[in-house]
Design a protein around this motif. Structure first.
Motif: not given
Length: 212
Positions: A76-89, A176-186
């Protein structure tokens, strides 16, 4: 819920908590029903009645993890990019909360025949959840119209599994696990992103590039 059902749920929760502790200490394959019964203060027949088998306990463990993950993800209240990355967070937050346990569990799901059905279940749930988010972004004009959300979600899952595997093997620290995941998905999404999503994905990729 009746008193009997409440008591049953309390026993299940106690058993799963004990199973997590024992799996974290020695792994799933070394876990015995007798040891688990003793640790959770129930009888061995009760274990079989509630879960059916060791594999049933594994499936219940995975289901419990999926529930925790789902409850920690609020779109809720998230835009498209935030929703995608929130799953990995949310995923990173869950697995790193009990690293010894989840590293053992992920290793089991990766190599053991006991984990095949659980692995397929987790994969299917993730792909469906992410495909729904991607479809929403596509409807908003933030994802190319030709993209199949399910196919893209499946590709993203494959990349995520690689990062999870490296973390489970101790090759990546939690951040680093989270950062590398976000980087790869972006980077994956930038090829098919449209509109405002492009700038937001580029910014997040730049922010995580050095850490990744």
């Amino acid at each position: 819920m009746s008193l009997l059902e409440l008591q049953k749920e309390e026993r299940r929760a106690r058993i799963l908590a004990a199973a997590k502790r024992l799996v974290a200490e020695r792994g799933f394959e070394a876990l015995t029903m007798r040891e688990l019964a003793r640790a959770s203060r129930v009888s061995v027949p009760t274990l079989y009645s509630l879960f059916g088998s060791k594999e049933g306990i594994l499936m219940a463990e995975v289901e419990s993890t999926v529930r925790v993950l789902s409850s920690s993800f609020d779109p809720r209240g998230r835009d498209f990019v935030d929703k995608v990355l929130a799953v990995y967070r949310a995923g990173a937050s869950v697995v790193t909360s009990m690293p010894a346990y989840y590293q053992r569990l992920l290793q089991l799901l990766a190599v053991s025949s006991d984990g095949q059905s659980a692995r397929r279940d987790v994969e299917g749930r993730f792909i469906d959840m992410m495909a729904a988010i991607l479809a929403e972004g596509q409807a908003e004009g933030l994802l190319a119209a030709w993209v199949d959300p399910t196919a893209l979600s499946r590709e993203m899952w494959s990349r995520y599994v690689i990062a999870l595997g490296r973390w489970a093997l101790g090759e990546l620290e939690p951040q680093r696990f989270y950062d590398s995941t976000v980087y790869g998905m972006c980077l994956t999404l930038l090829g098919v992103a449209r509109g405002d999503a492009v700038e937001r994905l580029e910014r997040r990729a730049r922010e995580t590039q050095e850490a990744a």
